[in-house]
Design a protein around this motif. Structure first.
Motif, PDB file in Angstrom:
ATOM      1  N   VAL A 189       0.839  -1.206   0.000  1.00  0.00           N
ATOM      2  CA  VAL A 189       0.000   0.000   0.000  1.00  0.00           C
ATOM      3  C   VAL A 189       0.870   1.252   0.000  1.00  0.00           C
ATOM      4  O   VAL A 189       0.616   2.208  -0.743  1.00  0.00           O
ATOM      5  CB  VAL A 189      -0.946   0.002   1.221  1.00  0.00           C
ATOM      6  N   ARG A 192       2.651   1.650  -3.362  1.00  0.00           N
ATOM      7  CA  ARG A 192       1.741   2.182  -4.390  1.00  0.00           C
ATOM      8  C   ARG A 192       1.545   3.680  -4.208  1.00  0.00           C
ATOM      9  O   ARG A 192       1.484   4.434  -5.195  1.00  0.00           O
ATOM     10  CB  ARG A 192       0.395   1.466  -4.315  1.00  0.00           C
ATOM     11  N   ALA A 193       1.441   4.119  -2.956  1.00  0.00           N
ATOM     12  CA  ALA A 193       1.277   5.553  -2.703  1.00  0.00           C
ATOM     13  C   ALA A 193       2.506   6.325  -3.164  1.00  0.00           C
ATOM     14  O   ALA A 193       2.382   7.399  -3.764  1.00  0.00           O
ATOM     15  CB  ALA A 193       1.021   5.794  -1.211  1.00  0.00           C
ATOM     16  N   ALA A 196       2.342   6.619  -6.834  1.00  0.00           N
ATOM     17  CA  ALA A 196       1.291   7.560  -7.235  1.00  0.00           C
ATOM     18  C   ALA A 196       1.734   9.005  -7.042  1.00  0.00           C
ATOM     19  O   ALA A 196       1.468   9.876  -7.879  1.00  0.00           O
ATOM     20  CB  ALA A 196       0.015   7.286  -6.442  1.00  0.00           C
ATOM     21  N   ARG A 221      -7.074   7.852 -10.089  1.00  0.00           N
ATOM     22  CA  ARG A 221      -6.210   6.799  -9.558  1.00  0.00           C
ATOM     23  C   ARG A 221      -5.414   7.322  -8.365  1.00  0.00           C
ATOM     24  O   ARG A 221      -5.239   6.618  -7.363  1.00  0.00           O
ATOM     25  CB  ARG A 221      -5.272   6.307 -10.671  1.00  0.00           C
ATOM     26  N   TYR A 222      -4.934   8.548  -8.466  1.00  0.00           N
ATOM     27  CA  TYR A 222      -4.176   9.157  -7.372  1.00  0.00           C
ATOM     28  C   TYR A 222      -5.048   9.277  -6.119  1.00  0.00           C
ATOM     29  O   TYR A 222      -4.611   8.936  -5.007  1.00  0.00           O
ATOM     30  CB  TYR A 222      -3.677  10.539  -7.804  1.00  0.00           C
ATOM     31  N   ARG A 224      -7.718   7.514  -5.256  1.00  0.00           N
ATOM     32  CA  ARG A 224      -7.984   6.196  -4.675  1.00  0.00           C
ATOM     33  C   ARG A 224      -6.760   5.680  -3.905  1.00  0.00           C
ATOM     34  O   ARG A 224      -6.887   5.146  -2.802  1.00  0.00           O
ATOM     35  CB  ARG A 224      -8.355   5.196  -5.780  1.00  0.00           C
ATOM     36  N   THR A 225      -5.603   5.848  -4.509  1.00  0.00           N
ATOM     37  CA  THR A 225      -4.384   5.336  -3.887  1.00  0.00           C
ATOM     38  C   THR A 225      -4.082   6.079  -2.592  1.00  0.00           C
ATOM     39  O   THR A 225      -3.718   5.457  -1.579  1.00  0.00           O
ATOM     40  CB  THR A 225      -3.196   5.463  -4.857  1.00  0.00           C
ATOM     41  N   ALA A 228      -6.379   4.975   0.222  1.00  0.00           N
ATOM     42  CA  ALA A 228      -5.949   3.697   0.797  1.00  0.00           C
ATOM     43  C   ALA A 228      -4.706   3.883   1.668  1.00  0.00           C
ATOM     44  O   ALA A 228      -4.567   3.221   2.718  1.00  0.00           O
ATOM     45  CB  ALA A 228      -5.668   2.696  -0.317  1.00  0.00           C
ATOM     46  N   TYR A 229      -3.836   4.769   1.267  1.00  0.00           N
ATOM     47  CA  TYR A 229      -2.610   5.043   2.034  1.00  0.00           C
ATOM     48  C   TYR A 229      -2.959   5.629   3.400  1.00  0.00           C
ATOM     49  O   TYR A 229      -2.447   5.184   4.437  1.00  0.00           O
ATOM     50  CB  TYR A 229      -1.732   5.990   1.224  1.00  0.00           C
TER      51      TYR A 229
END
Length: 469
Positions: A189, A192-193, A196, A221-222, A224-225, A228-229
């Motif tokens: 996670v 991915r952040a 992003a 997409r940014y 959403r990421t 989640a972060y």
């Protein structure tokens, strides 16, 4: 008739402290700069090659004006001007992090705040970053580095950027939360952040210069990421609180939750979370990149690696590296310093003029965004002999002629990187552990090109073959 805009003194006089009478701002010319196109200005040149663009800017002088995506910028290409903005007059040049475009990795944290809120946070957080406090993490740093070394198979090929990202993340999670991160869940996670964030502000992406509210796939997409972060950071906070029933833990999160000062200042829940969001990204990303480039350069220069190993043998010998060894590792410090000169992870700073100013004899209207490019100044041949060469020995010489702000990988002034000591200790101990165990043979040919993202990312993996000594 005297202009209303007269509260501007000559910048040379400001630096000398002379009480010269102010002159009308209009008497000073705007800085020179490259020609651009109608509406888009110099945007296309930046997108094509941001590094080459700064070489072009330098042909116009040390104070250069340009326009990108409707915003006016002025690049400062001399250390004296950088020092003035960061150190001498920081109140006139506030931090600029493209918040107006929707860039957000913690709006209530140290990175994004200004004024009294920033000062209160810095005052409350500073005790957690004293050298005595940071040295308590040295054992964790060494243990994590040894685990990485143990996982490498003799003769195998590894991607340094990936390995160091995971290693520094483990160290930081332990220091911040006193928890072990699972690379398959927590780590993914966070990784991915990081990707992003770097994609969101990559100067070669036109979408970088568009506001976050524009419904582009990259923007969605940014969002959403990053959602989640933040949720992952909240989960780490909850996990730590559940484990600390006594409330006496000494990880950074626990210190932040207990922080208060004699003025009654504390950190709100949002400020705690947003600072952890920032530290977790910036703290592992920049250190992992500095280590990646340092090991890449050592793999390229056997003579430097041999000199470094000789120092490690003399200072550490058969012992385990500790914080007590670090002050004696002068050549190791020079190697890391030189690596960050050539490849500064945080490679450019931005400030915004809050008042009209004059720099280098040129008018800087209020609202102008100033760019302070470490990557360019660090290889300026006015301040470095053979600037493109990897020569750690240059930092062992007493070069008093070099301006202080010809080198500023951690920023400077009141807003210098609060984690500088942590990063320096961490990187030195990791290099000590790995250089004592391995020889490194670079597999990437040629050296990967850097990318102008949020940090100075390599375009491709930096791959080396590891040989046990």
């Amino acid at each position: 008739m005297t202009s209303r805009r007269t509260a501007v003194g000559d910048d040379a006089a400001i630096e000398r402290g002379d009480g010269v009478p102010p002159r009308p701002l209009e008497e000073y010319p705007l800085p020179p700069g490259p020609d651009g196109y109608p509406l888009v200005g110099n945007t296309l040149s930046v997108v094509r090659d941001p590094f080459a663009f700064y070489d072009e800017l330098a042909t116009h002088g040390d104070v250069v004006r340009y326009r990108v995506a409707g915003r006016t910028f002025t690049a400062l290409l001399h250390p004296d001007y950088v020092e003035r903005v960061l150190v001498s007059e920081p109140g006139r040049f506030e931090r600029y992090v493209f918040a107006d475009l929707g860039f957000d990795i913690g709006t209530e944290g140290l990175l994004m705040t200004d004024g009294t809120q920033w000062k209160r946070q810095r005052r409350l957080l500073q005790p957690a970053f004293t050298i005595d406090r940071i040295e308590t993490y040295a054992e964790t740093m060494v243990e994590c580095a040894e685990r990485t070394a143990d996982s490498w198979i003799d003769g195998s090929e590894v991607a340094l950027n990936s390995e160091f990202s995971e290693l520094t993340l483990r160290i930081l999670a332990k220091a911040l939360f006193d928890v072990e991160v699972d690379p398959a869940t927590d780590g993914e996670v966070i990784a991915r952040a990081a990707r992003a964030i770097n994609e969101r502000v990559n100067a070669r992406n036109l979408s970088t210069f568009l506001p976050q509210w524009v419904p582009l796939p990259a923007n969605r997409r940014y969002e959403r990421t990053m959602r989640a972060y933040r949720e992952q950071v909240d989960a780490l906070i909850d996990r730590r609180r559940s484990a600390d029933s006594s409330g006496e833990a000494d990880d950074l999160l626990s210190i932040m939750l207990r922080a208060s000062d004699d003025r009654g200042g504390t950190l709100s829940e949002t400020e705690v979370r947003d600072n952890l969001v920032t530290f977790l990204f910036a703290g592992h990303e920049t250190s992992s990149l500095a280590l990646t480039y340092a090991l890449m350069l050592l793999a390229r220069h056997d003579d430097v690696a041999a000199t470094l190993r000789a120092e490690l043998e003399e200072v550490i010998g058969d012992e385990r590296p500790t914080a007590a060894h670090v002050p004696e590792l002068e050549y190791a410090d020079a190697v890391l310093t030189e690596a960050m000169r050539l490849y500064p992870p945080a490679y450019i700073l931005f400030r915004k003029a809050t008042d009209d100013a004059v720099i280098g004899g040129y008018r800087i209207p209020a609202g102008t965004i100033l760019t302070l490019p470490q990557f360019h100044l660090h290889v300026d041949d006015r301040f470095y002999d053979d600037p493109e060469e990897f020569r750690p020995e240059r930092w062992l010489d007493d070069d008093r002629d070099r301006p202080e702000y010809a080198y500023f990988p951690f920023g400077g002034g009141p807003r210098h990187c609060i984690g500088m000591r942590f990063a320096t200790l961490e990187m030195t101990l990791i290099v000590a552990v790995l250089l004592c165990r391995f020889d490194f043979e670079l597999s990437s040919e040629p050296d990967p090109e850097p990318s102008a993202a949020a940090t100075l990312q390599p375009e491709n993996d930096v791959r080396v073959r590891v040989r046990r000594r």
